[in-house]
Design a protein around this motif. Structure first.
Motif, PDB file in Angstrom:
ATOM      1  N   THR A 113      -8.921   3.833   2.608  1.00 26.65           N
ATOM      2  CA  THR A 113      -7.990   2.788   2.154  1.00 26.65           C
ATOM      3  C   THR A 113      -7.960   2.711   0.633  1.00 26.65           C
ATOM      4  O   THR A 113      -6.892   2.563   0.032  1.00 26.65           O
ATOM      5  CB  THR A 113      -8.393   1.426   2.756  1.00 26.65           C
ATOM      6  N   ASN A 114      -9.133   2.825   0.013  1.00 28.04           N
ATOM      7  CA  ASN A 114      -9.183   2.830  -1.452  1.00 28.04           C
ATOM      8  C   ASN A 114      -8.371   3.990  -2.022  1.00 28.04           C
ATOM      9  O   ASN A 114      -7.612   3.825  -2.983  1.00 28.04           O
ATOM     10  CB  ASN A 114     -10.642   2.938  -1.916  1.00 28.04           C
ATOM     11  N   PHE A 119      -4.566   3.301  -1.553  1.00 32.86           N
ATOM     12  CA  PHE A 119      -4.042   2.338  -2.531  1.00 32.86           C
ATOM     13  C   PHE A 119      -3.960   2.960  -3.935  1.00 32.86           C
ATOM     14  O   PHE A 119      -3.014   2.730  -4.676  1.00 32.86           O
ATOM     15  CB  PHE A 119      -4.920   1.085  -2.563  1.00 32.86           C
ATOM     16  N   LYS A 120      -4.988   3.762  -4.263  1.00 34.26           N
ATOM     17  CA  LYS A 120      -5.031   4.395  -5.584  1.00 34.26           C
ATOM     18  C   LYS A 120      -3.865   5.376  -5.740  1.00 34.26           C
ATOM     19  O   LYS A 120      -3.187   5.411  -6.771  1.00 34.26           O
ATOM     20  CB  LYS A 120      -6.372   5.123  -5.726  1.00 34.26           C
ATOM     21  N   GLU A 144      -0.525   3.638  -6.063  1.00 38.38           N
ATOM     22  CA  GLU A 144      -0.371   3.052  -7.400  1.00 38.38           C
ATOM     23  C   GLU A 144      -0.050   4.135  -8.442  1.00 38.38           C
ATOM     24  O   GLU A 144       0.823   3.969  -9.281  1.00 38.38           O
ATOM     25  CB  GLU A 144      -1.677   2.325  -7.773  1.00 38.38           C
ATOM     26  N   SER A 171     -13.150  -6.748  -1.537  1.00 38.45           N
ATOM     27  CA  SER A 171     -12.563  -6.160  -2.745  1.00 38.45           C
ATOM     28  C   SER A 171     -11.144  -5.656  -2.483  1.00 38.45           C
ATOM     29  O   SER A 171     -10.316  -5.603  -3.392  1.00 38.45           O
ATOM     30  CB  SER A 171     -13.433  -5.011  -3.263  1.00 38.45           C
ATOM     31  N   LEU A 172     -10.841  -5.283  -1.240  1.00 38.19           N
ATOM     32  CA  LEU A 172      -9.504  -4.775  -0.929  1.00 38.19           C
ATOM     33  C   LEU A 172      -8.486  -5.891  -0.752  1.00 38.19           C
ATOM     34  O   LEU A 172      -7.283  -5.673  -0.888  1.00 38.19           O
ATOM     35  CB  LEU A 172      -9.546  -3.916   0.342  1.00 38.19           C
ATOM     36  N   ASP A 175      -7.921  -8.277  -2.725  1.00 39.79           N
ATOM     37  CA  ASP A 175      -7.256  -8.492  -4.021  1.00 39.79           C
ATOM     38  C   ASP A 175      -6.154  -7.467  -4.274  1.00 39.79           C
ATOM     39  O   ASP A 175      -5.281  -7.685  -5.110  1.00 39.79           O
ATOM     40  CB  ASP A 175      -8.275  -8.404  -5.171  1.00 39.79           C
ATOM     41  N   LYS A 176      -6.217  -6.320  -3.581  1.00 43.63           N
ATOM     42  CA  LYS A 176      -5.234  -5.267  -3.824  1.00 43.63           C
ATOM     43  C   LYS A 176      -3.960  -5.463  -3.005  1.00 43.63           C
ATOM     44  O   LYS A 176      -2.997  -4.726  -3.175  1.00 43.63           O
ATOM     45  CB  LYS A 176      -5.848  -3.899  -3.502  1.00 43.63           C
TER      46      LYS A 176
END
Length: 872
Positions: free
Chosen positions: A38-39, A42-43, A46, A280-281, A283-284
């Motif tokens: 998932t990180n 999202f990266k 972006e 932390s995710l 917030d994204k």
């Protein structure tokens, strides 16, 4: 130019799983691969800002390559279940993000990636392939870029056609020829024996293709290379074919359906991330579809001098509606230091900040007197956020906050117990779609001004979920009981603690020597690496599991090795001792308060089952398997010579709850006649008269009884009892023959969970179980077990909580000095004054046994002692 982002999902999940440390959520589901994937997603979104996005997956079905070459990918390690269970959750997440998934029988994800890339390039779309697999490099062109993840998932390299030529000296298409020559051990592609990566690159750089290499064998230097090329020429061509990614898989591609969506199911993702505990995710995530309004400045009056407090007191004198309260508390974890900094109070359109620290410094007695008037004397209903800690802090000032009719935090927890945290700001965002901004006092004031809206919304939810009894009769009154327990504390005998520390140190040392003797050498028992060498190299025990750093020596591994060598039992015991020593000998010393007591902090909004948890210290989990663990209870003593410790323990409460919920006549009959339930079950399962039941039969029946409560499988029961799976199945089949309604309850509750997505306790405590409808068998079976167990364990938790409320109410009503000081699962612990002992024993037994009417009697065993150990 438009852009397409393609995710090689199997590769990325595999890479994340091995790159990140093991992570699990509170349900025990592994989450590290999901988190890494998932990180990365999202990266990439972006950085690339794609117009189109797809995720590809492999299917389990054999591909055309398997059919052409039976050994294709043979010998590849089976996917670990800890990784396999994460795939359906990733697909669920992709669905919530409205990202199309491509997978098809007969082809690998690589082929889908090749086909999608080819299609997009023809349409003038720039392609970005994200993968951990270098095979995809053959697809690179000027407009198709391959992003290879490196060092786990933290670094990446981007390749197009030019970079391939510059760095490797071959074109992307020639990279297939390189692989055809050198082979690929991970895919079991044979290649040409004796030709490694360096030689393969050199040959293709010189001759351009495998076919040209084979036509020029005579010109190639190296006798062995020549021989092998001649002998394995057909194998080289075949290997090239296996290594070639197909770019024309018969799939329909609709550009509209793969568009990168700006709007998707944010609410669903929030719930999923909360469940997975990916704070932390959160917030994204973008703002929700509902418009979030940022409020204008909220006016408030600061009360930091006596006249202002008097003025507020007078205004509230004739006010008859509701107050909305929140408390800013200092040091909530240490009773001697806990204090209230500020009180935020709202009513109608009025907002106040009572600066309690400042007021107490100015005029302590008058401040307390005025607050007592507002909180105790005036008949005002109060809606609060997280009231328990405020009760505890107010007790220290001699203020008894009355008429609290609602707690926002507890209501939110009851509505969905799976979230893990219930910060006020999060609740305002989630339920009201508002996002108050500001700092310090201003932010607290704004948050407090929303308590009324939250109250009205959550109150309706509680009512609609039929949770009124649960909130108003159990959880809300319990806040006051828990605050009283925190205030009272449990006396600790430091001398006994010191003596026990020495005893532990000696026992740990003895155990070390015994382990060294069995190993025939000294080593660091706490080092998995050194322990692994001793167990699996020196003692030659069977290797159960390997990690990246060597042999695994975790608890599961040791359990499997238990009967293989006497050293294993010693190591398990040594680990328990060292853990007990650090957690409860050294740990307890650190939390003894100024009054010589331990004031544990009790949490109502942590567990998904409804059980209480405690921290600073955690007294719920003192291991009692070994006598040394049980001895820790000797440290906890009665208040003084005038009092004793009373322990009241529910007898087999979960089995009684099972009998009631399942409505099984045989089980109900056993409890009504006060039979020993394990002996009765043994008699039924082993088909012998009661008097012929042996100790072994009874212990096995006990394992079956409690296993049934936890939804155990025949495989797990066999493992626990060290018997064959066939024998375990026979035990369970016979059990269900004798208690048929238990079987029906299990099937019905799983059915209910599948349909509703949650299960309930007797008083409608709800637990959501998304796992129950998972397409993954492992996750689904976990969901089934949770569905079977939650109504039983949760109802038992509800019963003991209600008993705590009733017992403390009676003690207060009779104006007795004795009080509750601890609760551990099915046990209540009280400090009882000797002159009140008989009366308290009667109160506790009566209230615990009559707290709720079930179809079987509730039984509480009462024991007395000078310390917890003796009372237990």
């Amino acid at each position: 130019m438009e852009k397409l982002l393609i995710l090689d999902s199997n590769s990325l999940l595999n890479r994340a799983f091995y790159a990140l440390p093991p992570l699990t959520n509170s349900e025990g589901i592994h989450t590290n691969a999901i988190f890494g994937f998932t990180n990365m997603l999202f990266k990439m979104k972006e950085e690339i800002n794609p117009d189109y996005i797809v995720a590809t997956f492999d299917r389990k079905a054999p591909t055309f390559r398997h059919k052409e070459y039976l050994d294709y990918k043979a010998g590849r390690k089976k996917m670990p279940p800890e990784l396999a269970e994460q795939f359906p959750i990733v697909k669920e997440m992709l669905d919530l993000l409205d990202i199309n998934i491509f997978e098809i029988d007969g082809f690998e994800a690589d082929d889908l990636i090749g086909t999608l890339s080819n299609f997009a390039e023809d349409k003038g779309i720039e392609v970005y392939i994200v993968t951990g697999d270098r095979d995809a490099l053959q697809l690179a062109t000027d407009n198709i870029k391959v992003i290879i993840t490196k060092k786990g998932i933290t670094e990446k390299e981007i390749y197009d056609k030019n970079r391939m030529i510059e760095e490797m000296g071959v074109t992307p298409k020639q990279f297939i020829d390189v692989k055809g020559l050198m082979g690929d051990t991970s895919d079991n592609i044979p290649g040409v024996p004796g030709i490694g990566e360096k030689t393969a690159f050199k040959l293709i750089q010189t001759y351009g293709s495998i076919e040209n290499v084979l036509q020029n064998i005579e010109d190639i230097s190296g006798k062995k290379v020549k021989e092998n090329l001649a002998q394995y020429s057909d194998q080289a061509i075949f290997s090239k074919k296996l290594a070639t990614i197909v770019t024309e898989v018969p799939i329909e591609i609709d550009l509209d359906s793969i568009k990168s969506k700006e709007k998707f199911d944010v609410e669903g993702l929030k719930k999923l991330f909360f469940r997975l505990q990916f704070k932390s995710l959160l917030d994204k995530l973008p703002q929700e579809e509902k418009e979030i309004k940022e409020e204008t400045e909220t006016k408030f009056k600061l009360i930091n001098h006596t006249e202002a407090l008097i003025d507020l007191r007078e205004k509230l004198k004739n006010y008859k509606n509701r107050l909305y309260l929140n408390f800013n508390i200092n040091n909530p974890m240490m009773f001697s230091k806990v204090s209230i900094d500020k009180i935020f109070l709202s009513y109608e359109e009025n907002n106040y900040v009572i600066d309690l620290e400042a007021l107490l410094q100015l005029q302590r007695e008058n401040t307390i007197k005025d607050l007592k008037e507002i909180f105790e004397v005036y008949d005002l209903s109060k809606v609060c956020y997280d009231i328990k800690n405020a009760y505890t802090a107010l007790y220290k000032l001699g203020i008894n906050l009355r008429n609290v009719e609602f707690d926002i935090k507890i209501a939110a927890y009851l509505i969905d117990s799976s979230k893990g945290e219930y910060e006020l700001l999060t609740l305002i965002n989630e339920y009201l779609s508002k996002d108050p901004k500001g700092e310090g006092i201003e932010l607290f004031v704004k948050q407090n001004s929303y308590l009324k809206e939250l109250y009205e919304l959550l109150k309706d939810r509680i009512s609609n979920n039929e949770m009124d009894q649960l909130l108003y009769e159990i959880e809300l009154p319990l806040t006051k009981v828990l605050a009283s327990m925190e205030q009272k504390g449990f006396k600790v005998n430091k001398d006994i603690l010191e003596a026990l520390g020495k005893k532990f140190t000696k026992e740990i040392s003895n155990m070390q020597e015994e382990i060294y003797a069995l190993a025939e050498e000294e080593f660091n028992i706490n080092s998995p690496k050194q322990l692994g060498k001793i167990l699996f190299e020196k003692l030659d025990l069977p290797v159960i599991k390997k990690t990246k750093t060597g042999y695994s020596t975790n608890a599961e591994v040791l359990e499997e090795l238990a009967d293989k060598h006497p050293i294993i039992e010693k190591i398990v015991y040594y680990r328990q001792l060292t853990k007990l020593y650090s957690t409860y000998i050294e740990g307890l010393k650190a939390v003894i308060d100024e009054d010589g007591k331990i004031h544990s902090n009790f949490n109502q909004t942590v567990t998904t089952t409804g059980r209480l948890s405690s921290t600073e210290p955690n007294l719920q989990n003192i291991p009692i398997k070994y006598e040394m663990g049980r001895e820790i209870r000797k440290v906890f003593v009665a208040e003084d010579e005038e009092s004793v410790i009373l322990s009241a323990d529910y007898s087999q409460i979960e089995l009684r709850v099972l009998a009631h919920i399942a409505e099984d006549e045989n089980l109900i009959d056993a409890f009504k006649h006060h039979s020993d339930i394990h002996t009765k079950t043994a008699s039924e399962v082993f088909k012998v008269p009661l008097e012929e039941v042996t100790t072994l039969m009874r212990s096995r029946a006990k394992a079956v009884n409690f296993g049934i409560v936890y939804g155990i499988s025949d495989f797990s029961l066999a493992k626990d009892l060290k018997i064959s799976k066939k024998e375990a199945k026979e035990y369970m089949d016979t059990y269900f023959e004798r208690y048929p309604k238990v079987k029906k309850y299990m099937e019905d509750t799983i059915g209910f969970g599948r349909e509703k997505g949650y299960v309930e306790t007797i008083v409608k405590r709800r637990r959501y179980i998304p796992e129950i409808n998972s397409s993954n068998k492992i996750v689904k079976s976990l969901g089934d077990r949770l569905a079977m167990n939650t109504p039983i364990q949760g109802s038992a938790a509800d019963i003991i909580k209600l008993a705590m409320v009733h017992v403390q109410d009676r003690l207060d009503k009779e104006e007795l000095k004795s009080t509750l000081i601890l609760q551990v699962h099915d046990e209540l612990i009280l400090n009882v004054y000797k002159d009140e002992l008989e009366e308290v024993k009667n109160i506790v037994k009566t209230e615990m046994e009559e707290v709720m009417t079930l179809s079987v009697p509730l039984e509480a065993d009462i024991n007395i002692g000078d310390n917890w150990y003796e009372a237990k």
